[in-house]
Design a protein around this motif. Sequence first.
Motif, PDB file in Angstrom:
ATOM      1  N   HIS A 146       0.860  -1.228  -0.006  1.00  0.00           N
ATOM      2  CA  HIS A 146       0.009   0.136   0.174  1.00  0.00           C
ATOM      3  C   HIS A 146       0.655   1.243  -0.135  1.00  0.00           C
ATOM      4  O   HIS A 146       0.573   2.100  -0.810  1.00  0.00           O
ATOM      5  CB  HIS A 146      -0.923   0.012   1.117  1.00  0.00           C
ATOM      6  N   PRO A 147       1.886   1.200   0.950  1.00  0.00           N
ATOM      7  CA  PRO A 147       2.671   2.734   0.681  1.00  0.00           C
ATOM      8  C   PRO A 147       3.424   2.801  -0.431  1.00  0.00           C
ATOM      9  O   PRO A 147       3.389   3.878  -0.932  1.00  0.00           O
ATOM     10  CB  PRO A 147       3.822   2.383   2.017  1.00  0.00           C
ATOM     11  N   LEU A 148       3.916   1.649  -1.119  1.00  0.00           N
ATOM     12  CA  LEU A 148       4.568   2.065  -2.648  1.00  0.00           C
ATOM     13  C   LEU A 148       3.482   2.322  -3.379  1.00  0.00           C
ATOM     14  O   LEU A 148       3.874   3.309  -4.212  1.00  0.00           O
ATOM     15  CB  LEU A 148       5.173   0.591  -2.880  1.00  0.00           C
ATOM     16  N   ARG A 149       2.467   1.846  -3.561  1.00  0.00           N
ATOM     17  CA  ARG A 149       1.426   2.270  -4.427  1.00  0.00           C
ATOM     18  C   ARG A 149       1.082   3.663  -4.120  1.00  0.00           C
ATOM     19  O   ARG A 149       0.950   4.608  -5.164  1.00  0.00           O
ATOM     20  CB  ARG A 149      -0.062   1.275  -4.194  1.00  0.00           C
ATOM     21  N   GLU A 150       1.140   4.224  -2.995  1.00  0.00           N
ATOM     22  CA  GLU A 150       0.573   5.694  -2.791  1.00  0.00           C
ATOM     23  C   GLU A 150       1.832   6.397  -3.309  1.00  0.00           C
ATOM     24  O   GLU A 150       1.504   7.450  -3.733  1.00  0.00           O
ATOM     25  CB  GLU A 150       0.144   5.826  -1.451  1.00  0.00           C
ATOM     26  N   GLN A 151       3.116   5.991  -3.097  1.00  0.00           N
ATOM     27  CA  GLN A 151       4.265   6.739  -3.324  1.00  0.00           C
ATOM     28  C   GLN A 151       4.176   6.923  -4.757  1.00  0.00           C
ATOM     29  O   GLN A 151       4.413   8.084  -5.373  1.00  0.00           O
ATOM     30  CB  GLN A 151       5.542   6.182  -2.808  1.00  0.00           C
TER      31      GLN A 151
END
Length: 161
Positions: A146-151
Motif C-alpha cells: 500500500h505505501p509503495l502504491r501511494e508513493q
Amino acid sequence: MKIITYLVLSAVVLSSCGSQSPVPNELNQGSSNSEYIIFGHFYGFCGGEECIEIFKVTNDALFEDTNDFYPNSDNVYDAEFAQLDQSKFNKLKNLNFVIPDRLFDETKIIIGAPDAADGGGIYLQLSDGRYWLLDMSLTYLPEYLHPLREQIRLTIEKINE
C-alpha cells in the motif's frame, strides 16, 4: 526495507534540457552502469493520454514513455522514452521509492488483479530487469504494498501538476 533513492546531490542542469529530447538506446535499455526505476499506471477502459503513463527516472533526468502501450506480464514494458523538462525532474528531487523486501521474494509478476473491473494497475521496473504489475485497488493489493502504491500514485500526480 530496501530503499531505492534517487536524490540529486548537486544542481547539475543538463545542457540538452529540451522538452522532448530522445534518449540514447543504451539508456532506453538500461545499461549496467545506469541506475533507474520505471514506474507508472495503466487503465484499460479509459480515453486519453493519461490512461497509460509510464516514466523513467535516473539520477539526473526524468523521461516519459511515448508509446503508451498497455503493459503485460509476458515481457518488460516496451518503452520509447523522451526526456522531460528539467523543471519536471526538479519536482522529484527528494523522490524515495521504498521497495519492501517482501516484493523481492514474490514469485509472481502480477500481484492482485491489476485493472480488473477498470480499477487500474501499476507498472514497476528496476534497472536490474525485475518488474511487476500491481493492483491499483487497495482491496486486492497486499497491505505491505500500500505505501509503495501511494508513493507511485503521488509521484505521477506531482509530475502532472
